[in-house]
Write a protein that holds these residues in place. Structure first.
Motif, PDB file in Angstrom:
ATOM      1  N   LYS A 433       0.839  -1.197   0.000  1.00 29.83           N
ATOM      2  CA  LYS A 433       0.000   0.000   0.000  1.00 29.83           C
ATOM      3  C   LYS A 433       0.878   1.253   0.000  1.00 29.83           C
ATOM      4  O   LYS A 433       0.639   2.203  -0.751  1.00 29.83           O
ATOM      5  N   LYS A 434       1.909   1.229   0.835  1.00 27.82           N
ATOM      6  CA  LYS A 434       2.840   2.358   0.917  1.00 27.82           C
ATOM      7  C   LYS A 434       3.595   2.543  -0.401  1.00 27.82           C
ATOM      8  O   LYS A 434       3.762   3.664  -0.887  1.00 27.82           O
ATOM      9  N   ILE A 435       4.038   1.431  -1.004  1.00 24.20           N
ATOM     10  CA  ILE A 435       4.812   1.501  -2.247  1.00 24.20           C
ATOM     11  C   ILE A 435       3.966   2.080  -3.388  1.00 24.20           C
ATOM     12  O   ILE A 435       4.392   2.993  -4.089  1.00 24.20           O
ATOM     13  N   ILE A 436       2.766   1.566  -3.568  1.00 22.73           N
ATOM     14  CA  ILE A 436       1.916   1.979  -4.686  1.00 22.73           C
ATOM     15  C   ILE A 436       1.488   3.440  -4.550  1.00 22.73           C
ATOM     16  O   ILE A 436       1.427   4.178  -5.537  1.00 22.73           O
ATOM     17  N   ARG A 437       1.204   3.883  -3.327  1.00 23.17           N
ATOM     18  CA  ARG A 437       0.805   5.276  -3.107  1.00 23.17           C
ATOM     19  C   ARG A 437       1.908   6.255  -3.497  1.00 23.17           C
ATOM     20  O   ARG A 437       1.635   7.346  -3.997  1.00 23.17           O
ATOM     21  N   ASP A 438       3.152   5.858  -3.263  1.00 20.40           N
ATOM     22  CA  ASP A 438       4.285   6.753  -3.543  1.00 20.40           C
ATOM     23  C   ASP A 438       4.856   6.548  -4.944  1.00 20.40           C
ATOM     24  O   ASP A 438       5.831   7.207  -5.316  1.00 20.40           O
ATOM     25  N   GLY A 455       2.102 -13.340 -10.019  1.00 28.73           N
ATOM     26  CA  GLY A 455       1.169 -13.925  -9.060  1.00 28.73           C
ATOM     27  C   GLY A 455       0.421 -12.955  -8.186  1.00 28.73           C
ATOM     28  O   GLY A 455      -0.237 -13.356  -7.231  1.00 28.73           O
ATOM     29  N   LEU A 456       0.500 -11.657  -8.481  1.00 29.36           N
ATOM     30  CA  LEU A 456      -0.196 -10.668  -7.662  1.00 29.36           C
ATOM     31  C   LEU A 456      -1.704 -10.915  -7.621  1.00 29.36           C
ATOM     32  O   LEU A 456      -2.345 -10.757  -6.582  1.00 29.36           O
ATOM     33  N   ALA A 457      -2.277 -11.360  -8.736  1.00 28.64           N
ATOM     34  CA  ALA A 457      -3.729 -11.562  -8.825  1.00 28.64           C
ATOM     35  C   ALA A 457      -4.217 -12.668  -7.889  1.00 28.64           C
ATOM     36  O   ALA A 457      -5.400 -12.713  -7.535  1.00 28.64           O
ATOM     37  N   LYS A 458      -3.300 -13.560  -7.461  1.00 34.92           N
ATOM     38  CA  LYS A 458      -3.701 -14.656  -6.567  1.00 34.92           C
ATOM     39  C   LYS A 458      -4.026 -14.168  -5.164  1.00 34.92           C
ATOM     40  O   LYS A 458      -4.719 -14.847  -4.408  1.00 34.92           O
ATOM     41  N   LEU A 462      -4.809  -8.056  -1.719  1.00 36.31           N
ATOM     42  CA  LEU A 462      -3.794  -7.146  -2.214  1.00 36.31           C
ATOM     43  C   LEU A 462      -4.186  -6.569  -3.572  1.00 36.31           C
ATOM     44  O   LEU A 462      -4.012  -5.383  -3.840  1.00 36.31           O
ATOM     45  N   HIS A 463      -4.747  -7.422  -4.411  1.00 37.33           N
ATOM     46  CA  HIS A 463      -5.169  -6.998  -5.746  1.00 37.33           C
ATOM     47  C   HIS A 463      -6.251  -5.929  -5.661  1.00 37.33           C
ATOM     48  O   HIS A 463      -6.210  -4.907  -6.357  1.00 37.33           O
ATOM     49  N   LYS A 467      -6.159  -1.818  -6.690  1.00 38.00           N
ATOM     50  CA  LYS A 467      -7.173  -1.271  -7.583  1.00 38.00           C
ATOM     51  C   LYS A 467      -7.775   0.014  -7.000  1.00 38.00           C
ATOM     52  O   LYS A 467      -8.027   1.004  -7.710  1.00 38.00           O
ATOM     53  N   LYS A 468      -8.020  -0.010  -5.685  1.00 41.06           N
ATOM     54  CA  LYS A 468      -8.606   1.171  -5.020  1.00 41.06           C
ATOM     55  C   LYS A 468      -7.643   2.365  -5.082  1.00 41.06           C
ATOM     56  O   LYS A 468      -8.067   3.504  -5.262  1.00 41.06           O
TER      57      LYS A 468
END
Length: 470
Positions: A433-438, A455-458, A462-463, A467-468
């Protein structure tokens, strides 16, 4: 050359009762060779048995002393060898002593002297023996703690045995890894080595043949020790790096470069970095010097500098040498069994974190393909830095798709599941969450495509979280 050992005024022979009385007063504890506390009292009948006394005999009179460690200041104690101690031929361990203290079920109070024993705890803060003074080192230890059980008159006596796993010389300090749950004050953290003993830097300077460091070598040293006005090194140390002679040197490899003020006065220990000849040679890309230090002089490959925790491996990777030279030096250090899970002070980075930070995929592949480092590299792959980033997460946060992809593949291949699908990685949600926000919106699509292919979709939680955010 004199031995790297000197008698100090503040030392206590652990086999001398008068010394132990003085130590108890100074360190505010009571010496004991059995368990005390509520749980300990239940074993009183065992301690009265003659077989218990026979059991203790094999741990009597170890050649050790408790002494002040100069680098820790006036209130810092450690355990030093009073003579050379070697492992018996064919043996990997040598028994030294038992960790005694107050035995109880898990307590709510915090103590830096607690050792977990099955479902109970041993707290040596108020009661204990010399083992309570053995200091911590994560990657440079020479002692381990083994959980064992003795049968005394048909009763089980659980205990923790301290055992030596490396040869030590007279005057060297015993060190043990306190474990992953051990917490320290980052501001005051000091990385100890066996050679850290009762000698102050000013005393080392007087005992050994130190000379001023000049010319090009001085410029290199100032890159590593920027705040020093003058620098001194052991004479043989300096000549070896300057190639002034081809003769063999009587090198004490643990001797550090010493920083001084503009008048040439050696600075106090708290201002010394503890950079050694091996670290400097690795940083300078001196392949032959590194080879000689490791093979001829048996330099301590795991030695860390005092305040950053860097080993020779950290210096090699962060040097300005060519990739070919770095490869050769790193291979030499790996062959010498250097510890890969050592973490630095500032960020808690292992050498794998540093490879990701330096964008050095070549060296990462070397660690995972070399026979002597492959297993340890896999263990280091799971170590979290202070920001809760493992090497894989660090590579993702930096946008290094190739490095992240390689490390994710290594993880999946060896653990038979992707890191995103592992049930043990509870830390992954807040970290991602921290990585994607930044993350840079421009580079995010390419990174997400790679993560989805790995394998992120598994991992549905997290997936959906990602998306949010996007």
């Amino acid at each position: 050359m004199k031995k790297f050992y000197q008698k100090t005024a503040v030392e206590f022979d652990i086999n001398n009762q008068n010394d132990m009385r003085l130590l108890q007063k100074q360190a505010n504890f009571t010496y004991t060779d059995q368990y005390l506390g509520k749980e300990g009292k239940r074993l009183n009948n065992v301690f009265k048995q003659s077989k218990f006394k026979q059991f203790l005999e094999k741990y009597r009179n170890p050649p050790l002393k408790v002494a002040q460690i100069a680098i820790l200041g006036n209130h810092g104690f450690g355990v030093l060898a009073t003579e050379d101690i070697k492992l018996s031929k064919g043996r990997k361990e040598k028994k030294l002593g038992i960790y005694w203290g107050e035995l109880s079920h898990e307590s709510s109070h915090l103590s830096p002297y607690i050792f977990t024993l099955s479902h109970r705890e041993i707290d040596a803060k108020k009661y204990g023996n010399w083992t309570r003074f053995v200091n911590h080192s994560k990657g440079n230890f020479n002692v381990i703690a083994n959980q064992k059980t003795a049968m005394i008159s048909n009763k089980r006596l659980p205990y923790i045995e301290y055992a030596l796993v490396k040869n030590v010389k007279a005057g060297e300090q015993l060190l043990i890894d306190y474990g992953p749950e051990y917490e320290f004050d980052k501001k005051h953290q000091i990385f100890l080595n066996p050679s850290n003993n009762s000698l102050k830097s000013s005393e080392i300077f007087k005992l050994y043949d130190y000379v001023p460091i000049k010319g090009a070598l001085l410029n290199v040293c100032r890159e590593l020790i920027p705040n020093a006005r003058k620098l001194y090194g052991p004479k043989n140390f300096v000549s070896m790096l300057n190639r002034l002679t081809k003769k063999n040197h009587d090198v004490s490899c643990e001797l550090p470069i010493l920083a001084a003020n503009k008048h040439g006065k050696i600075l106090p220990d708290k201002y010394q970095q503890g950079v050694t000849i091996l670290m400097l040679a690795a940083y300078m890309g001196k392949i032959k010097v590194v080879k000689n230090l490791l093979k001829k002089y048996h330099a301590n490959v795991d030695q860390q500098n005092t305040h950053n925790g860097y080993t020779a491996l950290f210096y090699a990777i962060n040097s300005q040498s060519s990739q070919a030279i770095k490869d050769k030096i790193v291979k030499q250090l790996i062959d010498a069994d250097i510890h890969l899970m050592t973490q630095d002070k500032e960020d808690g980075y292992t050498i794998l974190h540093w490879c990701a930070k330096q964008k050095n995929l070549h060296l990462l592949k070397l660690f995972f393909t070399h026979k002597k480092s492959e297993e340890h590299a896999l263990d280091a792959l799971n170590i979290l830095a202070r920001d809760d980033f493992c090497p894989m997460m660090l590579a993702i946060s930096m946008g290094e798709i190739k490095i992240a992809s390689y490390l994710l593949d290594i993880y999946a291949k060896n653990y038979k599941e992707t890191i995103f699908h592992s049930r043990h990685n509870d830390w992954l949600l807040p970290t991602m969450k921290k990585i994607i926000r930044d993350y840079s919106k421009k580079n995010l699509p390419a990174m997400l495509d790679m993560l989805l292919s790995k394998g992120l979709a598994k991992n549905r939680k997290l997936h959906d979280l990602i998306k949010k955010i996007i």
